[in-house]
Design an enzyme around this catalytic site. Structure first.
Site, PDB file in Angstrom:
ATOM      1  N   LYS A 101       0.961  -1.175   0.015  1.00  7.78           N
ATOM      2  CA  LYS A 101       0.026   0.180  -0.062  1.00  7.78           C
ATOM      3  C   LYS A 101       0.777   1.300   0.205  1.00  7.78           C
ATOM      4  CE  LYS A 101      -3.614   2.321   2.525  1.00  7.78           C
ATOM      5  NZ  LYS A 101      -4.534   2.116   3.563  1.00  7.78           N
ATOM      6  N   ARG A 152     -10.980   9.828   2.113  1.00  6.07           N
ATOM      7  CA  ARG A 152     -10.782  10.283   3.312  1.00  6.07           C
ATOM      8  C   ARG A 152     -11.987  11.305   3.483  1.00  6.07           C
ATOM      9  NH1 ARG A 152      -4.392  11.097   3.397  1.00  6.07           N
ATOM     10  NH2 ARG A 152      -3.817   8.775   3.096  1.00  6.07           N
ATOM     11  N   LYS A 212       1.327   9.917   5.527  1.00  4.78           N
ATOM     12  CA  LYS A 212       1.514   8.541   5.972  1.00  4.78           C
ATOM     13  C   LYS A 212       2.774   7.787   5.650  1.00  4.78           C
ATOM     14  CE  LYS A 212      -3.630   7.874   6.669  1.00  4.78           C
ATOM     15  NZ  LYS A 212      -4.668   6.871   6.695  1.00  4.78           N
ATOM     16  N   GLU A 247       7.703  -6.912   0.885  1.00  4.26           N
ATOM     17  CA  GLU A 247       6.450  -6.768   1.812  1.00  4.26           C
ATOM     18  C   GLU A 247       5.486  -7.848   1.634  1.00  4.26           C
ATOM     19  OE1 GLU A 247       5.322  -4.890   4.068  1.00  4.26           O
ATOM     20  OE2 GLU A 247       5.981  -2.902   4.153  1.00  4.26           O
ATOM     21  N   LYS A 275      -2.263  -1.561  -3.841  1.00  6.80           N
ATOM     22  CA  LYS A 275      -3.215  -0.448  -3.925  1.00  6.80           C
ATOM     23  C   LYS A 275      -2.269   0.677  -3.903  1.00  6.80           C
ATOM     24  CE  LYS A 275      -6.147   1.630  -0.577  1.00  6.80           C
ATOM     25  NZ  LYS A 275      -6.550   1.572   0.778  1.00  6.80           N
ATOM     26  N   SER A 319     -10.325   5.589  -4.398  1.00  8.46           N
ATOM     27  CA  SER A 319     -11.357   6.576  -4.452  1.00  8.46           C
ATOM     28  C   SER A 319     -10.970   7.509  -5.605  1.00  8.46           C
ATOM     29  CB  SER A 319     -11.529   7.221  -3.127  1.00  8.46           C
ATOM     30  OG  SER A 319     -10.073   7.810  -2.668  1.00  8.46           O
ATOM     31  N   TYR A 352     -15.290   0.782  -6.572  1.00  7.08           N
ATOM     32  CA  TYR A 352     -16.522   1.533  -6.236  1.00  7.08           C
ATOM     33  C   TYR A 352     -17.687   1.266  -7.483  1.00  7.08           C
ATOM     34  CZ  TYR A 352     -13.572   3.240  -2.531  1.00  7.08           C
ATOM     35  OH  TYR A 352     -12.911   3.170  -1.637  1.00  7.08           O
TER      36      TYR A 352
HETATM   37  C1  PBG Z   1      -7.039   3.315   5.509  1.00  5.95           C
HETATM   38  C2  PBG Z   1      -7.583   3.149   3.864  1.00  5.95           C
HETATM   39  C3  PBG Z   1      -7.551   4.177   3.093  1.00  5.95           C
HETATM   40  C4  PBG Z   1      -8.259   3.387   2.045  1.00  5.95           C
HETATM   41  C5  PBG Z   1      -8.605   2.080   2.554  1.00  5.95           C
HETATM   42  N1  PBG Z   1      -8.357   2.065   3.977  1.00  5.95           N
HETATM   43  C6  PBG Z   1      -6.910   5.548   3.239  1.00  5.95           C
HETATM   44  C7  PBG Z   1      -5.664   5.727   3.647  1.00  5.95           C
HETATM   45  O1  PBG Z   1      -4.724   5.125   3.997  1.00  5.95           O
HETATM   46  O2  PBG Z   1      -5.457   6.912   4.039  1.00  5.95           O
HETATM   47  C8  PBG Z   1      -8.324   4.170   0.803  1.00  5.95           C
HETATM   48  C9  PBG Z   1      -9.093   3.547  -0.268  1.00  5.95           C
HETATM   49  C10 PBG Z   1      -9.821   4.427  -1.306  1.00  5.95           C
HETATM   50  O3  PBG Z   1      -8.720   5.521  -1.476  1.00  5.95           O
HETATM   51  O4  PBG Z   1     -10.554   4.249  -2.077  1.00  5.95           O
HETATM   52  N2  PBG Z   1      -6.781   2.327   6.261  1.00  5.95           N
END
Ligand code: PBG
Length: 338
Positions: free
Chosen positions: A207, A217, A230, A246, A261, A287, A326
């Site tokens: 990720k 968010r 992050k 990983e 992701k 998203s 989505y």
């Molecule tokens: C957080 C989490 C995130 C997403 C899924 N789980 C956002 C982040 O790490 O800030 C993002 C999913 C998306 O953008 O569709 N645990």
């Protein structure tokens, strides 16, 4: 002897290999198609809210947060469309957010209540539970923050409690998206000890610290609280060898399924992880990717339906066994319509 073809041009004047022959007919295109998108490849991420009804998410047109009164019907519709699994993400009211994120393992929290309602309805669909503290954290981070540091091992203990609570409530798959070190092994131990040896673990193994998560968010309401970025736990977008380390670690620690992701900007990483490790690997069309396609379609700049299906097929071509998107209900409806 020199062979002539009807036009009189010698053989050597034409390409012998014509790639276009196989493309010339609908039937031959079908015969040589290498990859296919089916409803069995789709996972639908759903945003949950405490209050009844639906709330549209401004940056994700067409996506609503679902209240307890409409959730089971929506999930039932997804099951009817042939979608094998959903992923649940809660929008938690600010007053439930704390520095130690205790709401994450409250078996009466929104996720656990939703899991019990879905389980009670007996729907033929798998439930994937996010394991991360950000929806419950007054600091907005995926882990517990002490003196400005996201503390790893204390966070992992909280994640163990969260995963066990979600498994106790009927969740099928625990999907840690937090990127703490050692969490897969720790979750496996905690789930086993709690009698959940059959629980699947879908690791968000790879990720990235991506800017494509913005609309998410907004959807879960974690963006406002978040200070900083992050980057001390999510991966650097510049790296891909690190992704393999990983993912390999997470398999050793007991993950059943891997995820990469975001999706489209990281197809190279997805392809490497899938090919080099040979484990089932999912992609998350996040998203921001969804929002870009929707926005361009709303402006009439692209054909939204066609781009949706093309983007999902691209994940399959890169090796994804399934895609969190989505678009899942829309894509499933389109696939079924033929
Ligand atoms: C957080 C989490 C995130 C997403 C899924 N789980 C956002 C982040 O790490 O800030 C993002 C999913 C998306 O953008 O569709 N645990």
């Amino acid at each position: 002897m020199v062979h002539e073809i009807p036009t009189g041009r010698p053989f050597g004047g034409f390409p012998r290999v014509r790639m276009r022959r196989n493309r010339a007919h609908a039937w031959s295109r079908r015969l040589v198609q290498e990859n296919e998108l089916s409803t069995a490849d789709l996972i639908w991420p759903i945003f949950l809210q405490e209050q009844a009804g639906r709330t549209p998410i401004g940056s994700m047109p067409g996506v609503d947060r679902l209240g307890p009164d409409v959730l089971v019907d929506a999930v039932g519709h997804a099951a009817e469309l042939g979608i094998p699994a959903i992923a649940l993400f809660p929008h938690v009211p600010d007053e439930r957010k704390t520095p130690l994120c205790e709401e994450a393992w409250n078996e009466d929290n929104l996720v656990c209540r939703s899991l019990r309602a879905i389980r009670a309805a007996g729907l033929p669909i798998g439930t994937i539970c996010d394991v991360a503290l950000d929806p419950y954290n007054s600091a907005g981070h995926d882990g517990i923050v002490r003196d400005g540091v996201i503390v790893n091992d204390e966070t992992v203990e909280a994640l163990q409690r969260q995963a066990v609570a979600q498994a106790n409530s009927g969740g099928d798959v625990q999907a840690p998206s937090d990127m703490m070190d050692g969490r897969i092994g720790a979750l496996r131990d905690a789930l086993d000890a709690a009698g959940h040896q059959g629980q699947l673990i879908l690791s968000y193994a790879v990720k990235y610290a991506s800017s494509f998560y913005g609309p998410f968010r907004d959807a879960v309401g974690s963006g406002g609280a978040l200070k900083g970025d992050k980057k001390t736990y999510q991966m650097d977008p510049a790296n891909s060898d690190e992704a393999l380390r990983e993912a390999a670690l997470d398999l050793q620690e007991g993950a059943d399924l891997l995820m990469v992701k975001p999706g489209m900007p990281y197809l190279d990483v997805l392809a490497r992880v899938r090919r080099e490790l040979g484990a089932p690997t999912f992609a998350y069309q996040v998203s921001g990717e969804f929002a870009m396609i929707r926005a361009a379609a709303a402006n009439g700049w692209i054909d939204g339906d066609k781009v949706m299906l093309e983007s999902l097929l691209a994940f399959r071509r890169a090796g994804a066994d399934a895609v969190l998107t989505y678009f899942a209900p829309e894509a499933a409806a389109r696939i079924r319509a033929g």
